[in-house]
Design a protein around this motif. Structure first.
Motif: not given
Lengths: 333, 333, 333, 333
Positions: D62-74
């Motif tokens: 889940n978190c790897l997938a999200l990390s490709t989609m959501v930049p730190p500031q979002a």
């Protein structure tokens, strides 16, 4: 006539004077003589040792303080309406490396031990669940409300009992102390607060806030993290100068009192519209779309507060006539 | 007589004038009229569209710019002596969320395509090895050296060929341009630079640096990340005012020329001691411990450079007599 | 004939047996009976209390351990050739939130107190410079060399004196202990190591490494951070099973001895080509391009080591005949 | 009789067989022949190109997938009860470098376009407020509910319209597809999902989940970030083997059907107690403290669900007699 934000206020003449006086060569960063005076200056205000860092924004002050308290795998409890949660562009996540904010409820944007407990008591022990490490409260709150010494103390005792650090966002700490008429220590260090973001910018400063640590260990970490965040300005003497000017002759309290009195003037015309008691320099009023339009036509600038409300903020330099005019205009709606 | 750092220089009177003039209420953060003028003001300097953000320190400028270019899993190439590697307290690691700095060699702290290639060519493709995403160069360098337009262009072409972003740390960009006598664009955007940290603080400013983006996409990301880093000051008009004052009538170049000339005066007494050619406002001299002690006895303040050297830095306000005196004192050693 | 990596080795039958035996329902995560036995099993190996976590890769083991020792604003010292620096895709930067790796030199990829001092002594105190918080050494090293108990102890004493944590990357700890013939504690906890990445995967395991903490506080933090990094597998009993199988009857030492012996056989044909003494299961040989091609034609698989060298790695299951054949083929070059 | 979690289920014999068959030497990490087959294997399941990575836990997926989609500031929007929000120890904050989770409401822990809009529509544009970049939904949900193809499509269209990525936590994707009897693509890629955490561990696997990307760019980033997170196991063939075994002959669907049928058996005795419709392998029942105690006395193991409820989870290996016995025991309460 400007009632949008105390951020928009002018810089106080004494702050200007201090800035100009600081324009002599001195050691860079925080090695200068003015920065060196900060700890002692605040020690006098709070009646105990303080470790103080200047930074250039309230966001930096709040988030640097939190980053010393909350490891990345932990959480801080704050109110659902807290500035750190709603208005800082995710800065707490940046400074803490992804720690969580746990959102609690409470009237007037104030936390209570019960409100905090409602959030943290259901958290099971164990690595699956993010554990709380700190509480952050705002004085005065985002709805203009003020914690009494007793209220902060209650939270402080709870925090101590749960081994939580206690941070206070004091962007309007001066207004709160001016309203309470108490010793500054009574609603901060003596009540269990470990780090206070002591606001200057909304209160007549230009570009300096102070983080007042009541714990030396936290302050030491903060020094490294301030540099790492690009907040150790090379001509730091100009930030120290502003803060010292605010403390000199209790200018910070005078300015806050002036702002509070300005709010009080406005409130005279709005007693039946108050969404929250006026305890500082912010007014939250029930006001329809048409009413707001009418006020704006008369030249008053302010923010909407939800669909049926308006927020008015006064500052140290709010003009009495403007406040009087606003009070009358509201009364006449 | 102060030759430690241009950071210690005074604030220029025109900057003071601009600061005082900015003390009228305006929209907070960067919504004010002065901040709105920055893009156009730099577009004039660089002859093409620019997207500009003010920040309060060179560290913040450099690291914010890098954070828009280098994802956390990637790397930036810089010189082993680069300020971002050596003197920013790990700030690049903070702003980029742990990206790497790959350290290259080069005379005078200058990178070359060959020096960059020596670092990145051995990196195998694949997830086991951190891949480069950007190059960062310093103009003028940490050893006072200046890249010519041709040299930056060579690096720019290489970066383009390798799909690397190119950042320029221009804390002393003004001194470099003053030395070169070229168009500012010739050593920046026209040579392939995508973001420039345009220094003001060492050059007569108080607390404002500009990040000049030549790419709109990077600038948009930087806006969010500036807020998230606590660098979006609420009275941003005071930062914009300083930067605009620096550009007004080319004050930035005038100040840099004055600083460079001051360095030239000093260098007259030190021609046989130069560790590096003097190309701006920094001098690096061979000098024994005893010699340094002798100079300090005469009232000259400066930093050691390694065991057998000394660094002298002049500024826009360095006094001719001090420089002359220093030149003579060095010659007399 | 496979000499590329001990990563490619088969899973040992006793590990398979343990895996199959673990396939009974039990509590998820690390709440199962097998995981509960780890601390005691390692306490027996090291003769003192241990706190042990399983993870699925050496990278996770190393970086989780480091993340408990090195705050984001600090640094760890490691060798320039260390796996964490060169081959982990920037994982240390991720797990530590951007802390730095400071690169030291030393023969055979071994650190020494002098090599460490050369890196950290020049670091000035103060917030501008990233301060060291830990040292990480690899046993056996990336060049196949082994630290003696005395050598680790020297580093351990230095670390203690400087208040640095000491981490050991023990991906091939077993091979080192087998080579030394000493007590495991003599080159780890008794020598000042606070956390050991105890490798199993290269040594007959399938998917489990152990982080052995000799400090309870570090281990507690690691528990939270393991979950946060997605490394707390839900059927953790299968990782615990592998590790317990490795310890059972000292299988870990037996396997390592077998691998070391296989390397010794190969080395008989290569005595005049050794780039490094053979102290475990890795051989680094001088070898020209043509010679390497010749070996590969004969069916030997291995990695190049720079332009004129080759790396051969044996494993617990390397076949004697293959090793003998390789020794002869090298001798015949 | 175990009804606590499908995490506790045994490993399926076909998975064991595949694991044992994978124990031949092959290239390390994901360079082996089995890992190379994953993309094609999933392309067959979903009828379109897929890019697939194995990892060792649902949290990592889940978190790897999200990390490709959501930049730190979002931010990512998820349900208030989502696993990523409640049960992953802050892992999303770690993998995304501090991005926010925005919590939406919806019956049965299901999001709807209206529920998502209620969270993101009030977010003003601008850098002060964290902007959404992705939506994450769970199929089946944390309350055992299943999104229909139409429901996912509605969310997919909304995400497309708002330029948001769409992630699906499919820890129990198999149970959902088995319940719906639809094509897997109909509730994932064809409905607008960009990345799917395809669960195996709860469904007969041992230690492998698949992240199925329907976007190549996201997958490429994920490859680097997987390594950086220590999730690129060196003997990756053992993870690929498990996943391929699950797909072989549609074992994943068979196992899910078995689990769902087991839940159906239990539900026969509990129709009047259902807090949520049974749409997969989870049952949420109204049940008093005394009733729960009574069941436990009879040897049934399960979790409480709040003060007056209980959760029962079946798995592919739940025994019919146990389910029947549980149904009768509940009916007899």
């Amino acid at each position: 006539m400007q009632f949008m934000s105390d951020n928009a206020a002018a810089v106080h003449p004494q702050v200007w004077a201090a800035l100009l006086a600081a324009d002599a060569p001195d050691a860079p960063y925080d090695g200068d003589a003015l920065s060196a005076r900060l700890d002692a200056a605040f020690a006098e205000v709070f009646g105990r040792p303080c470790w103080v860092l200047w930074v250039a924004s309230g966001t930096a002050a709040n988030c640097l303080a939190l980053s010393t308290m909350v490891p990345p795998q932990a959480a801080a409890v704050c109110h659902r309406l807290a500035h750190i949660e709603r208005d800082e562009g995710g800065a707490p996540g940046f400074f803490t490396h992804g720690a969580k904010l746990l959102l609690a409820e409470g009237d007037g944007a104030k936390l209570t031990p019960a409100g905090i407990a409602a959030v943290i008591d259901p958290i099971k022990r164990g690595v699956h669940w993010v554990q709380p490490a700190a509480v952050s409260i705002t004085q005065a709150t985002e709805l203009g409300r003020v914690y009494t010494p007793a209220e902060v103390t209650e939270i402080g005792l709870m925090a101590q009992g749960r081994r939580l650090w206690l941070h206070m966002d004091g962007a309007r700490f001066a207004n709160a102390v001016a309203f309470l008429g108490c010793e500054p220590a009574a609603v901060s260090c003596n009540a269990g607060v470990h780090a206070l973001s002591f606001g200057c910018i909304k209160n007549g400063g230009m570009s300096a806030e102070a983080i007042v640590f009541f714990d030396e260990g936290l302050a030491e970490i903060a020094g490294y993290r301030r540099k790492r965040a690009g907040h150790l300005q090379s001509k730091g003497r100009f930030l120290a100068a502003q803060i010292l000017a605010m403390l000199e002759g209790k200018l910070w309290l005078e300015n806050a009192m002036a702002a509070n009195e300005a709010a009080a003037i406005v409130s005279h015309g709005a007693a039946d519209r108050l969404l929250e008691p006026v305890e500082g320099n912010q007014l939250f009023l029930r006001m329809s779309t048409q009413e707001r339009a009418k006020l704006r036509e008369q030249g008053f600038a302010f923010y909407d507060q939800g669909a049926d409300g308006a927020r008015f903020v006064t500052a140290w330099d709010s003009q009495r006539e403007h406040c009087q005019a606003l009070a009358e205009a509201i009364a006449a709606l």
